[in-house]
Design an enzyme around this catalytic site. Structure first.
Site, PDB file in Angstrom:
ATOM      1  N   VAL A  29       0.814  -1.224   0.000  1.00 60.40           N
ATOM      2  CA  VAL A  29       0.000   0.000   0.000  1.00 60.40           C
ATOM      3  C   VAL A  29       0.839   1.261   0.000  1.00 60.40           C
ATOM      4  O   VAL A  29       0.307   2.369  -0.205  1.00 60.40           O
ATOM      5  CB  VAL A  29      -0.979   0.028   1.190  1.00 60.40           C
TER       6      VAL A  29
ATOM      7  N   LYS B 127      -2.368   7.995  13.150  1.00 62.71           N
ATOM      8  CA  LYS B 127      -3.821   7.901  13.223  1.00 62.71           C
ATOM      9  C   LYS B 127      -4.466   9.286  13.339  1.00 62.71           C
ATOM     10  O   LYS B 127      -5.583   9.506  12.855  1.00 62.71           O
ATOM     11  CB  LYS B 127      -4.244   6.989  14.369  1.00 62.71           C
TER      12      LYS B 127
ATOM     13  N   TYR C  56       2.262   5.367  16.094  1.00 61.29           N
ATOM     14  CA  TYR C  56       0.897   4.920  15.837  1.00 61.29           C
ATOM     15  C   TYR C  56      -0.081   6.077  16.030  1.00 61.29           C
ATOM     16  O   TYR C  56      -0.918   6.356  15.164  1.00 61.29           O
ATOM     17  CB  TYR C  56       0.534   3.769  16.773  1.00 61.29           C
TER      18      TYR C  56
ATOM     19  N   ASN D 245      -7.942   0.343   5.063  1.00 65.58           N
ATOM     20  CA  ASN D 245      -7.913  -0.408   6.315  1.00 65.58           C
ATOM     21  C   ASN D 245      -6.513  -0.852   6.720  1.00 65.58           C
ATOM     22  O   ASN D 245      -6.251  -1.073   7.908  1.00 65.58           O
ATOM     23  CB  ASN D 245      -8.824  -1.638   6.174  1.00 65.58           C
TER      24      ASN D 245
END
Length: 244
Positions: free
Chosen positions: A61, A154, A150, A87
């Site tokens: 990705v 996000k 992380y 996702n």
């Protein structure tokens, strides 16, 4: 049944876990689904299980050429794309002062840059389709603090969702983010983590962790025409954690 009838969807990170749950539900609701992953064995197994309405494509990705390949294969198999679910993602629990630049760039590329690449790649196909819904999977750590890397990425997913929604609304393309809390996956229900999760669940307002299917139901709503006036928004599914 049939909430996604005549729609074509692309779902990344779809070979296992929450992504596989999205793929199964979308197919059950009538969509034609192209799902991607680096897990070729798991992807082929799920595609064989679900039959003619799915295609599996091995994809990195973080690679723009791979995104172009996915879009082409989806259009050739099923037609213009109506839905994209970004996702794919990774987590990494490394303290800031111990994290290497290479580790940090890896999580940024997979969790953040991939979302930019996916949105950019799918827009021309959605224009052919006449409309589209892009669902970016963030986390409650896109709303509150957590692990370095992380959390950063996000929050970035939440930000690009809003920016893209503003730019793409005039094209009939909606963009929303989903923010799950703790999800029941093999990673948290086996081994050393089990007791920690049980203890943590006691402090969640609903006193349990979520099932993957519950997140998939939220994603389904955003993919469907039922959410036709929702764009640029966060959809939180965390059992009340961020309300505390």
């Amino acid at each position: 049944m049939g909430r996604l009838e005549n729609k074509v969807a692309v779902i990344t990170g779809g070979a296992q876990g929450m992504g596989a749950s999205h793929v199964r539900l979308f197919v059950n609701e009538g969509a034609k689904v192209v799902f991607t992953d680096i897990n070729e064995e798991g992807g082929n197994a799920l595609a064989n299980e679900l039959g003619a309405n799915v295609r599996f494509v091995k994809q990195d990705v973080t690679n723009a050429d791979d995104w172009a390949k996915v879009i082409t294969e989806a259009e050739e198999a099923f037609g213009p794309i109506n839905i994209l679910v970004n996702n794919a993602g990774i987590s990494m629990s490394v303290p800031l002062m111990e994290m290497t630049e290479q580790q940090y760039r890896k999580i940024v590329d997979i969790n953040q840059v991939s979302v930019f690449l996916g949105i950019k790649a799918v827009v021309p196909s959605m224009q052919k389709a006449g409309s589209g819904s892009i669902i970016n999977i963030s986390s409650i750590n896109g709303l509150v603090g957590g692990a370095i890397g992380y959390t950063d990425t996000k929050f970035a997913v939440r930000g690009i969702t809003k920016a893209a929604a503003l730019q793409l609304g005039g094209l009939g393309i909606r963009v929303n983010s989903v923010h799950p809390g703790v999800i029941e996956t093999p990673m948290v229900t086996q081994g050393d983590a089990v007791e920690q999760i049980k203890e943590f669940a006691k402090h969640i307002p609903v006193q349990r962790i979520a099932k993957s299917e519950e997140v998939s139901n939220m994603v389904l709503f955003l993919a469907s025409d039922e959410s036709s006036y929702s764009t640029g928004s966060e959809f939180v599914i965390d059992g009340g954690i961020t309300a505390m």
